[in-house]
Structures are given as structure tokens and as C-alpha cells.
Design an enzyme around this catalytic site. Sequence first.
Site: not given
Ligand code: ARG
Length: 277
Positions: A27, A70, A76, A173, A269
Site C-alpha cells: 500500500n 502484518d 484483517n 481498506h 486495524c
Molecule cells: N500493511 C497492511 C496491509 O497493507 C496494513 C493493514 C491495515 N489494516 C486495516 N484494517 N486497514 O495489508
Amino acid sequence: MECDRAARRDRILMCAPDNFGVEYVINPWMENQIGEARRSLAWEQWMNLRRLLSLTADLTFITPVTGLPDMVFTANAGLVIEDTVVVSRFRTEERRPEEEIFRDWFDRQRFTIAPWPADVAFEGAGDALVDCERRLIWCGHGWRSSARAAELLERIFAREAIRLRLVDPRFYHLDTCFCPLAGGWLMYYPPAFDAHSREVIAAMTPERKRIEVSETDAMSFACNSVDVDGRLYMNDASDELQSQLRDAGFAPVLTPLSEFLKAGGSAKCLTLKLTDK
Ligand code: ARG
């Protein structure tokens, strides 16, 4: 329907940052951040969040796994409503190995694991937010989760799923830019959505209950708040946003999470609610 705020304590899943770091780029927040997250500061920040949340919620932990930087972002892991879970199907190869680990954990905790097709990407509570007030699920798609996830969730959980299309890669997200709150309130960053989704949001939420955040607040991950009993735990928010939230009856609690922002995540998150209804 009023959300029954104080009916019982929320149960929240977290994962300690033993193996956290920015080791790949999936990301825009992670660009130029490889190796930049400071391990001891990340620990301190995560422990602060944990300590604050433990005042009002029951916390439960999954053991971190080496090589999965992560995994701290337990939002997630999947989407849990009552005793059923949809385990995530990650879009990116980098996070796929987490699926089996989270699945085993849910299984051991005796959740019912709903069947899910391997070809439909779905990144759990990162992209599917339960709105207890309206008994519906807000579903983000466009970057990570597939647009098809919404209809599958509708069938599994027998409640309406509203699709929202994300158009800004920084807000990849749904939980990075959208936060449904008790009492029908909504905090969100409108430019993260396409025009149609913005209309849907507006049609479903009276104007006085829509708290639109600035780009600065959105970039501070203000929308990535954990709501426990009206307290909103978040990385940061401007004085203006904090007073808007207070006027709406919420208590913002700021807890810096700079090291996790380097990976594109923040308070929400780092948590997964296991007691959504
Ligand atoms: N580095 C992780 C990814 O890109 C960060 C996830 C963040 N999680 C969230 N629920 N927004 O997947």
C-alpha cells in the site's frame, strides 16, 4: 434500533508486534518505509493501546508468527458476527500465509467458519464494518476486497450489505476512511469514495449525523478508530474533529501509533471485535 452499548464488554483480538515491521510494499504508506518502523517504539505504542483498551474491553491474543510482519493487523483476520466468522482471503500474496493461522485460531475458539470461495478476495473487518445500529454491513471494495464479497456476506449473515467503492489508494481498506458509530453517527472521509458511494452514504445518513473529516485528519487515521462504549481510541485527531466527536457524545482518546502508520495501519486495524452482533 439502538445499539446496546453497555450490555456486555466487548471482546477484542490483538496480536503482539514481535514480528512487526515494514518488509514489503502493498500500500502507498509502505513506500520508502522498508526497515523504518522502530521496533521498541512500536512495542511501546502497541502496549499503550492494549492498556487503554483493557480498561473497557476484554482482550484476547493470537501468538505472532515469524515472517508475518502484518499479522499485528488483526482487523484483517476475518469478519465475525455473533459466533460465525468469514476468514479473510487476502488479495496480496504477502499476507496469504496469515489465512491458515487465523483460521486455526477461530476454529480452536469454536467459531463457525463460513465457507468462502478462494477466488473472491476479502480482507475481513478491514473492508467490512458492522453497523449495529442499522443491522447492516458496510463493504469496501476497489483495492483489496472484491466487489463480490458483499453479496456473499449478505447471504452468510442474513443482513443487508452496502457496497462502497474506494478510489484513493491511500485509503485502500474501508476502515481507513469510514467509521460507523453508535446512535447512527458516521465519521468518514468523503473523497475516498466514488460519487455514487458518496450519494448512498448521504441517502442513508442524515446530514447532522455525518462527521466529515479533513484530509489531514484522514491522513492521521482518525477514521481508523476503535469504538468501545463511546470511547474512540485513535492515533490522532485535530481539535476541531475532537470537539465534533464530543458534541456527538463520544470521547476521543488519542494514542500515538506512528510506527504502524508506516505500514498503513492504526488503532482499528490493530484490533478485531469478536462480539459484534
Ligand atoms: N500493511 C497492511 C496491509 O497493507 C496494513 C493493514 C491495515 N489494516 C486495516 N484494517 N486497514 O495489508
